[in-house]
Enzyme design. Structure first.
Site, mmCIF file in Angstrom:
data_model
loop_
_atom_site.group_PDB
_atom_site.id
_atom_site.type_symbol
_atom_site.label_atom_id
_atom_site.label_comp_id
_atom_site.label_asym_id
_atom_site.label_seq_id
_atom_site.Cartn_x
_atom_site.Cartn_y
_atom_site.Cartn_z
ATOM 1 N N GLU B 152 0.836 -1.214 0.000
ATOM 2 C CA GLU B 152 0.000 0.000 0.000
ATOM 3 C C GLU B 152 0.868 1.260 0.000
ATOM 4 O O GLU B 152 0.556 2.256 -0.659
ATOM 5 C CB GLU B 152 -0.934 0.008 1.209
ATOM 6 C CG GLU B 152 -1.909 -1.154 1.249
ATOM 7 C CD GLU B 152 -2.674 -1.331 -0.043
ATOM 8 O OE1 GLU B 152 -2.917 -0.333 -0.740
ATOM 9 O OE2 GLU B 152 -3.003 -2.470 -0.395
ATOM 10 N N HIS B 155 1.893 2.043 -3.378
ATOM 11 C CA HIS B 155 0.868 2.750 -4.152
ATOM 12 C C HIS B 155 0.948 4.246 -3.885
ATOM 13 O O HIS B 155 0.710 5.054 -4.774
ATOM 14 C CB HIS B 155 -0.531 2.249 -3.780
ATOM 15 C CG HIS B 155 -0.934 1.004 -4.516
ATOM 16 N ND1 HIS B 155 -0.706 0.845 -5.859
ATOM 17 C CD2 HIS B 155 -1.541 -0.126 -4.110
ATOM 18 C CE1 HIS B 155 -1.165 -0.343 -6.238
ATOM 19 N NE2 HIS B 155 -1.671 -0.949 -5.186
ATOM 20 N N GLU B 235 -0.128 -2.860 -10.206
ATOM 21 C CA GLU B 235 -0.113 -3.828 -9.109
ATOM 22 C C GLU B 235 1.222 -4.566 -9.075
ATOM 23 O O GLU B 235 1.817 -4.740 -8.022
ATOM 24 C CB GLU B 235 -1.260 -4.833 -9.268
ATOM 25 C CG GLU B 235 -2.613 -4.266 -8.954
ATOM 26 C CD GLU B 235 -2.672 -3.630 -7.577
ATOM 27 O OE1 GLU B 235 -2.161 -4.232 -6.613
ATOM 28 O OE2 GLU B 235 -3.203 -2.514 -7.463
#
Lengths: 191, 486
Positions: B152, B155, B235
């Site tokens: 995360e 990201h 991803e």
């Protein structure tokens, strides 16, 4: 005659300016990298301090449960004092002192295994999580620092930036290693 | 890491241009059909259509930029977690913040959901946040949770949240416009003459009408293909970055395995937040949908991600690249010239420590998480002398409650100003500068009350000092003793 001299001077001027600009950009790049290395080191410093601050609490919590382990406590406390004393030294000195502390902590936590009551203590569990996290933080801060040092040292050694580095005395930085045989085995207790 | 961000930026610009072109063409065609000129493509409709499409997308974009994060968090029913409430989760996030060199600590939210998932928000990087479900925290070990948090965090640092949110806005605009247009066509087809009157001019050319309808059908599909392709790439990149951060691919791999094998569906599923999650929450919900539209997932197959992670021999991007090429049998993920790791990046060993899934630990974790959730809902924690911790709902309405174990009467706190704060707004903030707090003792026995920050404070019968420090907000609370009872 006059014209060719002018052309010659003009060419020299252009080359000179280009050279100057190249030097400036390499120099600035080196300064930027050096600052990153410095910043990386101060990050490590913060985490090491955090580690040192944690130990008195840990010892204090454990003391009530482990009355017959005076030696272990003394060893940890001494190693901590030594590590704190090395705080202003070079990365190698700090690494050695911190390695000693890691060793002492590992032994301490190994002893804790014999005290199930202490292991169940809420306060101790909390401190242990803090210790785990601190060890991780040191590892990650070190990782970032060593990456920067590698880049910086490469720049200093490689052509053409090595010339500029030599002229303005950019010195290679030391990598930071916590020198310990069991260095990767962060002192932790198995549940 | 910076090379990746650069590369991402360039690819994202390309994606934006593609989506934008689709949006503009769609707007133009719709405008042309609704307000046709005397001859094809001469009327005002074409420009009006483009204008409406662009303004529409801009409004959606502005909403996403200014309120998107808050909307996502409130839709997800997320609770802000402080360090005191869950030290381990906080520590893991801070470790990753250090590893990623992120300037500011992201906020941490707990999503009350039994499913295992996690997502990151932060269209504005200074407002970045990481949210994990409590099902995830409960069932993952420290190393696994770290892998998820690292993904995360990747990201956030790779700016995926920003790009995917705006790409999502464009995709959403295209979908809504074409849906609206097709529906309008369907309902007005019976009374075509009325449409002619409304537009004032002549009717649109049948060929243009046909093209417009075909394009309106195709545009959302086209946009989705662009969108999903880039989302899946990101991803993989986030996995690669996560490994680079943690240097421990096994953590993320086994976390993904656990998540994949988890039968619980995410309750808070939402189409627009889907690309933010660590695994696509959609797949579990509509298994059948996946095979019908092969481009329909925001995430690559989890099995593939796991086998790439398991095949890694180092933590560098170069290692990830070679494993990716080997397993996907596809062209490179990251262009060769972007790989700047000159030396090998070694992996680290597993953190010794807790083994996940052991029943007592899981139970304890479950209780801790339950406490956080209850504190978020305004519950009061009353410790009794006998060692029992009672959780009193804010709606009890009584001033005292008997302890279920020992029968002692526990007096409910009178100072409850702070605990009525619920939801993501941290209660501490709102009372940070309030006047010094005081509490009047009611009796000589055990007493407990809540500090303004919501943290319970307990007074023993022996407590006689003038001040007590709240363990939640570290503020001193004055204790007053009424002269008569003393």
């Amino acid at each position: 005659m006059m014209v060719s001299v002018l052309i010659f001077i003009g060419t020299l001027l252009v080359i000179g300016i280009a050279l100057f600009l190249a030097i400036v950009s390499i120099y600035n790049g080196l300064v930027g990298l050096r600052n990153r290395v410095k910043n990386g080191w101060s990050q490590i410093d913060v985490q090491l301090k955090r580690r040192h601050d944690l130990i008195p609490n840990l010892v204090e919590t454990a003391k009530g449960y482990m009355q017959h382990e005076r030696e272990t406590f003394i060893r940890v406390t001494e190693a901590r004092a030594k590590a704190m004393g090395a705080g202003a030294g070079s990365p190698r000195e700090v690494g050695q002192a911190e390695g000693g502390l890691s060793d002492a902590l590992a032994k301490f936590l190994l002893t804790v295994e014999n005290y199930p009551e202490l292991k169940a203590n809420e306060n101790f569990l909390r401190l242990q999580e803090e210790l785990t996290s601190t060890e991780n933080r040191i590892a990650y801060a070190r990782q970032a620092y060593n990456d920067d040092v590698l880049q910086y040292n490469n720049k200093i050694e490689m052509f053409p930036s090595n010339i500029i580095a030599g002229m303005f005395q950019f010195l290679k930085s030391e990598f930071f290693q916590i020198e310990n045989v069991k260095e990767r085995e962060t002192p932790q207790v198995k549940f | 890491m910076w090379e990746l961000i650069e590369n991402n930026k360039r690819r994202s610009v390309r994606l934006f241009v593609c989506l934008f072109v689709v949006l503009v063409v769609l707007g133009a065609l719709i405008g042309e059909v609704v307000l046709p000129g005397a001859r094809p493509f001469t009327g005002p409709g074409i420009w009006l259509g483009i204008g409406v499409a662009v303004v529409f997308a801009s409004i959606l974009g502005a909403v996403a930029y200014w309120a998107g994060d808050d909307i996502v968090m409130s839709v997800s029913k997320a609770i802000l977690v402080t360090k005191e409430q869950h030290p381990q989760l906080y520590n893991i996030v801070e470790e990753m913040q250090i590893a990623a060199g992120l300037g500011r600590m992201p906020e941490i939210y707990l999503v009350v959901d039994d499913a295992m998932n996690a997502f990151a928000t932060g269209i504005r990087p200074e407002k970045a946040a990481i949210a994990v479900t409590d099902g995830m925290v409960e069932r993952l070990s420290r190393d696994e949770l770290q892998g998820v948090v690292a993904h995360e965090m990747s990201h956030i640092v790779n700016r995926d949240v920003l790009f995917m949110s705006f790409a999502g806005v464009l995709l959403g605009s295209i979908t809504m416009l074409s849906e609206g247009f097709l529906r309008g066509m369907f309902y007005s087809s019976g009374s075509g003459s009325r449409r002619g009157k409304l537009s004032g001019g002549g009717r649109s050319h049948p060929a243009i009408l046909l093209i417009a309808i075909v394009f309106a059908v195709l545009a959302p599909i086209l946009a989705r293909i662009f969108y999903f392709a880039i989302s899946r790439r990101r991803e993989y990149l986030a996995d690669a970055t996560a490994v680079r951060l943690t240097r421990y691919p096994m953590g993320l791999a086994s976390a993904l395995e656990k998540i994949n094998g988890d039968p619980v569906d995410l309750e808070i599923y939402n189409r627009f937040t889907a690309p933010l999650f660590i695994v696509d929450p959609y797949v579990g919900l509509h298994q059948s949908q996946r095979s019908i539209i092969p481009t329909g997932s925001t995430h690559p197959p989890v099995e593939e991600r796991i086998s790439i992670l398991r095949a890694l021999s180092g933590a560098g991007f170069r290692d990830y690249q070679s494993a990716y090429v080997k397993i996907r049998k596809e062209a490179e993920l990251i262009p060769e010239r972007m790989l700047r790791d000159k030396t090998a990046v070694p992996l680290r060993e597993a953190t010794a420590g807790e083994t996940a899934g052991v029943e007592p630990i899981r139970k304890q974790k479950h209780r801790e998480l339950g406490d956080i959730v209850m504190a978020g809902a305004g519950f009061l924690f009353l410790p009794c002398v006998c060692g029992l911790k009672m959780k009193v709902p804010p709606t009890l309405g009584a001033s005292s409650v008997p302890c279920p174990r020992c029968g002692r009467l526990l007096i409910l706190p009178s100072v409850t100003a702070g605990i009525t704060h619920t939801g993501p707004e941290p209660a501490q903030k709102s009372v940070a500068d309030a006047a010094p707090l005081s509490y009047e003792r009611k009796s000589d026995g055990w007493e407990s009350f809540a500090c303004d920050c919501g943290h319970p404070v307990q007074l023993s019968p022996l407590f006689r000092s003038r001040f007590i420090r709240c363990r939640g907000c570290e503020k001193d609370i004055e204790i007053r003793y009424p002269g008569t009872t003393r």
